[in-house]
Design an enzyme around this catalytic site. Structure first.
Site, PDB file in Angstrom:
ATOM      1  N   TYR A 143      32.570  23.951 -42.848  1.00 20.05           N
ATOM      2  CA  TYR A 143      31.021  24.952 -42.914  1.00 20.05           C
ATOM      3  C   TYR A 143      30.935  26.195 -43.734  1.00 20.05           C
ATOM      4  O   TYR A 143      31.147  27.224 -41.890  1.00 20.05           O
ATOM      5  CB  TYR A 143      29.869  24.121 -42.839  1.00 20.05           C
ATOM      6  CG  TYR A 143      29.120  24.586 -43.343  1.00 20.05           C
ATOM      7  CD1 TYR A 143      28.186  24.302 -44.837  1.00 20.05           C
ATOM      8  CD2 TYR A 143      27.436  24.929 -42.517  1.00 20.05           C
ATOM      9  CE1 TYR A 143      27.115  24.549 -45.311  1.00 20.05           C
ATOM     10  CE2 TYR A 143      26.696  25.612 -43.519  1.00 20.05           C
ATOM     11  CZ  TYR A 143      26.388  25.301 -44.182  1.00 20.05           C
ATOM     12  OH  TYR A 143      25.013  26.001 -44.963  1.00 20.05           O
ATOM     13  N   ASP A 238      35.843  31.835 -38.657  1.00 16.59           N
ATOM     14  CA  ASP A 238      33.942  31.848 -39.089  1.00 16.59           C
ATOM     15  C   ASP A 238      33.420  31.758 -37.907  1.00 16.59           C
ATOM     16  O   ASP A 238      34.007  30.268 -37.776  1.00 16.59           O
ATOM     17  CB  ASP A 238      34.022  30.934 -39.680  1.00 16.59           C
ATOM     18  CG  ASP A 238      32.423  30.854 -40.224  1.00 16.59           C
ATOM     19  OD1 ASP A 238      31.582  31.438 -39.360  1.00 16.59           O
ATOM     20  OD2 ASP A 238      31.669  29.851 -41.160  1.00 16.59           O
ATOM     21  N   LYS A 266      23.920  32.740 -35.569  1.00 15.51           N
ATOM     22  CA  LYS A 266      23.037  31.715 -34.657  1.00 15.51           C
ATOM     23  C   LYS A 266      23.024  32.470 -33.021  1.00 15.51           C
ATOM     24  O   LYS A 266      21.966  32.974 -33.166  1.00 15.51           O
ATOM     25  CB  LYS A 266      23.821  30.589 -34.625  1.00 15.51           C
ATOM     26  CG  LYS A 266      24.057  30.017 -35.741  1.00 15.51           C
ATOM     27  CD  LYS A 266      24.474  28.754 -35.282  1.00 15.51           C
ATOM     28  CE  LYS A 266      24.243  27.840 -36.874  1.00 15.51           C
ATOM     29  NZ  LYS A 266      25.467  27.495 -38.434  1.00 15.51           N
TER      30      LYS A 266
END
Ligand SMILES: *Cc1c(COP(=O)(O)O)cnc(C)c1O
Length: 427
Positions: A143, A238, A266
């Site tokens: 994702y 990522d 995050k």
């Protein structure tokens, strides 16, 4: 137990699609309605009905030191008095970039953005601009946020809701994204043999954590480094999830493989809306205003978010942080392994650092296919039992369990007790 949450959910559904602002917060895949959170502190979250939970969602990763970490709160409160956004340069942005470049040696320069989605979208645009090529390779079940190019066989929400592709993503654009199985070297080799000259970038989660936790097999990251270098494609890690979590320098430090570009999010924002992408100066200098690849943001490098992030960077550099996180996570995993031996259910456990997953399958989970062999009905019941037992885990099989420095041994023991009872009910 959830009376007020139920009422608020009904009201929310009138005004928000599905009652939430991000699909991952919906409890629909575990056949529940979401609980509404009032406040959080340390390792705990508290809902509006007064229920207390040990939290393993951790705002989906950012809360590495638990909620309301005092240094973060203090620094942000101080900044709040000076202003919330100026749309002009501030020193804290440079300091933040310096810290990132120090911690992640492959990053010479960095651009701050407002979410992980923005980071990956921008990194791919940059890779395309830099190489003059259009196609990208991604991995099934990875994702990268909700950018159009990534909603092709994606993990996290799309996997949970069974929406591998989204309406609204033009076919012409989707055709530029090639999705291959995670950990499958041969599949990538084949793509490069056929269309190597068109591949701008390979983007991946160096530890997949959005189909549950799936580690890279030995040699996989090294293989990607080698083939992208040979083929002139940009290797993008990522690390929105893994950055500052599996090690201070992210998965690239943990596995000792150097990407060309790195995406962050995050933890870097300590709970504020932040993302970043960075890498070699040669590539990053293509970004506007230094170069021609356009990228911008009214609130990018926001002083509140940067101040919070800077405190986070200090916290992760304290002595022994990652050792402590690993010890706690190992303790939890070992307890889970013991339950697995005792309990007559198909269970499979994956862990990398403070990321854990319990799959309801007998198979060893190494990619999307094996991840989705998990019995999601069993997960739904397990989730419901855990929630009622005061343990807040992700309302989806295809998300990680996040251990933080704020979790105490006693809380981990309590978690294992509730887990045991929750699983035994399913036998
Ligand atoms: C969460 C996540 C994203 C998206 O970040 P947002 O801030 O939700 O846009 C991208 N990549 C990975 C690996 C993630 O875990």
């Amino acid at each position: 137990m959830f009376e007020r949450s139920r009422e608020e959910y009904e009201r929310a559904c009138q005004y928000l699609p599905g009652g939430v602002n991000s699909p991952a917060r919906s409890f629909s895949s575990v056949r529940e309605e979401p609980v509404f959170i009032e406040r959080a502190e340390g390792s705990k979250v508290y809902d509006i009905d007064g229920n207390e939970y040990i939290d393993f969602v951790s705002s989906w990763g950012p809360m590495l030191f638990g909620h309301c970490q005092e240094d973060v709160i203090e620094a942000v409160s101080e900044q709040l008095d000076k202003g919330t956004s100026f749309g002009a340069p501030t020193i804290v942005e440079t300091e933040m970039a310096e810290e990132i470049a120090d911690l992640i040696p492959t990053v010479d320069r960095v651009r701050m953005v407002n979410s992980g989605t923005e980071a990956t979208m921008s990194a791919v645009r940059l890779a395309r601009g830099y190489t003059g090529r259009d196609k990208i390779i991604k991995f099934t079940g990875n994702y990268h946020g909700h950018g159009d190019s990534f909603l092709i066989k994606a993990g996290s929400g799309p996997a949970t809701l069974g929406l591998p592709d989204s309406p609204g993503v033009p076919e012409d654009l989707a055709s530029l994204t090639i999705s291959v199985p995670y950990n499958d070297e041969e599949a990538i080799q084949k793509v490069f043999e056929k269309e190597g000259d068109d591949i701008a970038a390979v983007i991946l989660e160096p530890v997949a954590a959005n189909m549950g936790v799936v580690p890279p097999q030995p040699g996989f990251l090294e293989f990607l480094r080698r083939i992208t270098s040979e083929e002139g494609a940009v290797l993008i890690f990522d690390e929105v999830m893994t950055g500052f979590r599996v090690a201070a320098g992210g998965a690239q430090e943990y596995y000792e493989v150097e990407p060309d570009l790195t995406c962050l999010g995050k933890i870097i924002g300590a709970g504020f809306p932040v993302g970043a992408f960075g890498g070699k100066a040669e590539i990053m200098d293509e970004v506007a205003p230094k170069g021609p690849v356009y990228q911008a943001g009214t609130l990018s490098g926001n002083p509140l978010a940067m101040t919070a992030g800077l405190e986070m960077m200090k916290l992760i550099q304290q002595e022994g942080v990652y050792e402590e996180l690993k010890n706690k996570s190992d303790y939890l995993r070992e307890g889970m392994e013991e339950l697995k031996r005792e309990i007559d259910l198909p269970l499979s456990i994956n862990q990398v650092g403070s990321l854990l997953s319990l799959f309801f399958t007998d198979e060893r989970v190494v990619d999307y296919e094996t991840a989705t062999s998990s019995d999601t009905e069993l997960y739904a019941e397990y989730f419901q039992n855990m929630l009622r037992g005061g343990i807040y885990i992700a309302p989806s099989q295809f998300e990680a369990m996040f251990v933080s420095a704020a979790h105490s041994r006693e809380e981990l023991d309590e978690t294992l007790e509730v887990m045991e009872a929750s699983l035994k009910e399913l036998e």
